[in-house]
Write an enzyme that holds these catalytic residues in place. Structure first.
Site, PDB file in Angstrom:
ATOM      1  N   ALA A  12       0.822  -1.205   0.000  1.00 42.69           N
ATOM      2  CA  ALA A  12       0.000   0.000   0.000  1.00 42.69           C
ATOM      3  C   ALA A  12       0.859   1.258   0.000  1.00 42.69           C
ATOM      4  O   ALA A  12       0.571   2.228  -0.714  1.00 42.69           O
ATOM      5  CB  ALA A  12      -0.947  -0.011   1.199  1.00 42.69           C
ATOM      6  N   ARG A  22       3.395  10.021  -9.738  1.00 49.37           N
ATOM      7  CA  ARG A  22       2.911  10.013 -11.123  1.00 49.37           C
ATOM      8  C   ARG A  22       2.066  11.244 -11.426  1.00 49.37           C
ATOM      9  O   ARG A  22       2.164  11.841 -12.506  1.00 49.37           O
ATOM     10  CB  ARG A  22       2.066   8.748 -11.341  1.00 49.37           C
ATOM     11  CG  ARG A  22       1.417   8.634 -12.692  1.00 49.37           C
ATOM     12  CD  ARG A  22       2.313   7.927 -13.659  1.00 49.37           C
ATOM     13  NE  ARG A  22       1.686   7.703 -14.935  1.00 49.37           N
ATOM     14  CZ  ARG A  22       2.159   6.895 -15.860  1.00 49.37           C
ATOM     15  NH1 ARG A  22       3.256   6.199 -15.596  1.00 49.37           N
ATOM     16  NH2 ARG A  22       1.577   6.754 -17.016  1.00 49.37           N
ATOM     17  N   SER A  39       8.095  -2.619  -0.918  1.00 53.29           N
ATOM     18  CA  SER A  39       7.340  -3.278  -1.988  1.00 53.29           C
ATOM     19  C   SER A  39       7.491  -4.796  -1.881  1.00 53.29           C
ATOM     20  O   SER A  39       7.716  -5.487  -2.861  1.00 53.29           O
ATOM     21  CB  SER A  39       7.844  -2.792  -3.355  1.00 53.29           C
ATOM     22  OG  SER A  39       7.021  -3.235  -4.399  1.00 53.29           O
ATOM     23  N   HIS A  40       7.357  -5.276  -0.653  1.00 54.71           N
ATOM     24  CA  HIS A  40       7.680  -6.669  -0.379  1.00 54.71           C
ATOM     25  C   HIS A  40       6.444  -7.570  -0.414  1.00 54.71           C
ATOM     26  O   HIS A  40       5.309  -7.098  -0.416  1.00 54.71           O
ATOM     27  CB  HIS A  40       8.379  -6.806   0.971  1.00 54.71           C
ATOM     28  CG  HIS A  40       7.682  -6.088   2.084  1.00 54.71           C
ATOM     29  ND1 HIS A  40       6.488  -6.520   2.609  1.00 54.71           N
ATOM     30  CD2 HIS A  40       8.014  -4.957   2.755  1.00 54.71           C
ATOM     31  CE1 HIS A  40       6.114  -5.690   3.571  1.00 54.71           C
ATOM     32  NE2 HIS A  40       7.010  -4.739   3.678  1.00 54.71           N
ATOM     33  N   ALA A  41       6.685  -8.870  -0.458  1.00 58.90           N
ATOM     34  CA  ALA A  41       5.620  -9.853  -0.632  1.00 58.90           C
ATOM     35  C   ALA A  41       5.647 -10.879   0.495  1.00 58.90           C
ATOM     36  O   ALA A  41       6.286 -11.929   0.368  1.00 58.90           O
ATOM     37  CB  ALA A  41       5.775 -10.551  -1.984  1.00 58.90           C
ATOM     38  N   PRO A  42       4.954 -10.613   1.610  1.00 58.71           N
ATOM     39  CA  PRO A  42       4.926 -11.584   2.710  1.00 58.71           C
ATOM     40  C   PRO A  42       4.353 -12.943   2.306  1.00 58.71           C
ATOM     41  O   PRO A  42       4.689 -13.955   2.918  1.00 58.71           O
ATOM     42  CB  PRO A  42       4.024 -10.897   3.749  1.00 58.71           C
ATOM     43  CG  PRO A  42       4.136  -9.439   3.446  1.00 58.71           C
ATOM     44  CD  PRO A  42       4.269  -9.359   1.952  1.00 58.71           C
ATOM     45  N   CYS A  43       3.502 -12.957   1.282  1.00 60.45           N
ATOM     46  CA  CYS A  43       2.910 -14.221   0.840  1.00 60.45           C
ATOM     47  C   CYS A  43       3.959 -15.208   0.350  1.00 60.45           C
ATOM     48  O   CYS A  43       3.689 -16.405   0.236  1.00 60.45           O
ATOM     49  CB  CYS A  43       1.892 -13.964  -0.273  1.00 60.45           C
ATOM     50  SG  CYS A  43       0.463 -13.009   0.257  1.00 60.45           S
ATOM     51  N   ARG A  71      11.948   6.914  -9.450  1.00 60.52           N
ATOM     52  CA  ARG A  71      10.682   7.595  -9.147  1.00 60.52           C
ATOM     53  C   ARG A  71      10.858   8.792  -8.224  1.00 60.52           C
ATOM     54  O   ARG A  71       9.881   9.444  -7.875  1.00 60.52           O
ATOM     55  CB  ARG A  71       9.684   6.592  -8.554  1.00 60.52           C
ATOM     56  CG  ARG A  71       9.324   5.502  -9.559  1.00 60.52           C
ATOM     57  CD  ARG A  71       8.174   4.629  -9.117  1.00 60.52           C
ATOM     58  NE  ARG A  71       7.876   3.640 -10.149  1.00 60.52           N
ATOM     59  CZ  ARG A  71       7.029   2.625  -9.999  1.00 60.52           C
ATOM     60  NH1 ARG A  71       6.380   2.465  -8.849  1.00 60.52           N
ATOM     61  NH2 ARG A  71       6.817   1.777 -10.986  1.00 60.52           N
TER      62      ARG A  71
END
Length: 436
Positions: A12, A22, A39-43, A71
């Site tokens: 988020a 942007r 921007s991590h993925a705990p899944c 960015r």
């Protein structure tokens, strides 16, 4: 120049900050992330523990340097926000041992969730949550042989798969009568429960963990293990702001459809925020990455001046255990009863491919419709393949309020190698039509 501060660099947080950038190239955007990852993925943690990949950097969709260089977002990793003063519009941060104040015009709270914990602590009591701790977790679990998992929800089931796949003896202790009981109705839940090849201890409640995680005591037994993994759920990480913003009835931060909190120019998104269920119209908490990304996108759009509303959720989720993918969207029959919604349902078993095409697998589909309106309000699917596409279709159907008959006439694709001419979802719909 607008000063935008984002608390938390997960899905988020980075979606919100990227959207602001942007739409507003002049904004000054700072993201504070307590760990080394954004921007991590705990899944992905169970799959890392299983050894399906070894590079922990793969947990990140983009690295901190990408956001900084490409960015122009000021990403501060390994920096803990110790205090937030919403009235003074300041966050207080510990930077390398030095406390400093950072002012903001807009604040986005994206602090995510945290694992529910047991009261005991020990060198053999583990939690699988943040990917920043995955290397340490894997090293510890790989050194053990017999592991107790407390909790038969999504994480517990995924960790049971991961550990059993690498040869560990797993005892899954769950207080429900079947696994995934908060996700699935009993008739579907028992399908996956009966297929699990680890030792299941159902209808047992944890009472105590002794010897640092080496002894687990429940209301029905005592288990000696090498270590214990706790997977009893997560909760919103609201401690930093809970006395300054309105907390919803789910325990997460209350937000409106623009992701605004009860405090002006303060937004919340992701696992820390609650939403509205599009079927029940009631507040709900859905800590899943796709929801978090879209909440962040909406928050960032509104901060940058482009009005956008988050419509709510239908609770689409999917997991797997060995040969089965397990998915749900909308509400279950149990949830319908809880909310006073009268429903009828149908459950079927079919095949994923035409009978003459080799390799077809079993698939179970359950559909739930509301009495009176005949709208499809829930779906559950367990199958060996082609589950994701079907549950995604049902999510759209539930979001848009299709009736059973409208669902029946959805024009689905057909190829013998991946479908049957009467798709399992349509077969289940046909059964629902008989029950109308």
């Amino acid at each position: 120049m607008d000063k935008v501060v984002v608390l938390g660099g997960g899905a988020a947080g980075m979606s919100a900050s990227s959207r602001v950038r942007r739409l507003n190239p002049e904004a000054e955007i700072t993201v504070f992330e307590e760990t080394k990852m954004v921007s991590h993925a705990p899944c992905g943690v169970p799959y890392f523990v299983e050894g399906l990949f070894n590079d922990e950097n793969l947990f990140m969709t983009y690295t901190p340097s990408f956001f900084i260089e490409k960015r122009k977002i000021n990403v501060k990793i390994n920096e803990k926000v110790e205090e937030v003063d919403l009235s003074s519009r300041v966050v207080k941060v510990n930077e390398n041992g030095t406390r400093k104040n950072v002012e903001f015009d807009y604040l986005v709270i994206t602090l995510g969730s945290k694992p529910k914990k047991v009261k005991e602590e020990g060198d053999r009591i583990f939690y699988a949550h943040h990917p920043a701790n995955a290397v340490e977790l894997r090293k510890a679990l790989w050194s053990l042989n017999k592991i107790a998992i407390i909790g038969g929800g999504i994480l517990g089931v995924e960790m049971a798969e991961a550990l059993s796949n690498i040869g560990k003896k797993v005892i899954l202790i769950h207080r429900g009568g079947y696994v995934l009981n908060k996700m699935l109705d009993e008739d579907m839940g028992k399908v996956i429960t009966s297929s699990m090849d680890v030792e299941l201890r159902l209808n047992e409640s944890l009472e105590e963990i002794k010897e640092g995680g080496r002894v687990v005591i429940t209301d029905r037994g005592k288990y000696e293990v090498d270590g214990t993994l706790i997977a009893i759920g997560v909760e919103p990480n609201v401690d930093l702001v809970k006395d300054q913003v309105k907390i919803g009835e789910t325990g997460a931060i209350w937000v409106d459809s623009h992701m605004r909190t009860s405090v002006r120019n303060v937004y919340a998104a992701g696992d820390v925020a609650e939403s509205i269920h599009m079927v029940t119209k009631k507040p709900v908490w859905m800590p899943f990455a796709p929801v978090a990304n879209k909440m962040g996108f909406v928050a960032g759009s509104n901060i940058a001046g482009k009005e956008m509303e988050f419509p709510g959720v239908v609770g689409t989720m999917i997991t797997k255990y060995k040969d089965y993918f397990i998915a749900k969207s909308g509400i279950s029959e149990a949830e319908a009863k809880r909310y006073g919604i009268k429903v009828y349902s149908a459950m079927i078993k079919s095949k994923t491919r035409a009978r003459y095409y080799p390799g077809g697998k079993d698939i179970y589909v359950k559909l739930i419709a509301e009495e009176g309106s005949n709208k499809v309000v829930g779906g559950q699917i367990i199958g060996g393949e082609e589950v994701l596409g079907r549950i995604d279709m049902l999510a759209a159907i539930i979001m848009k309020g299709f009736t059973v008959e409208e669902t029946f006439f959805v024009e689905m694709g057909y190829l013998p190698a991946i479908a049957t001419v009467w798709d399992p979802v349509i077969i289940a719909t046909r059964q629902l039509m008989k029950a109308e």
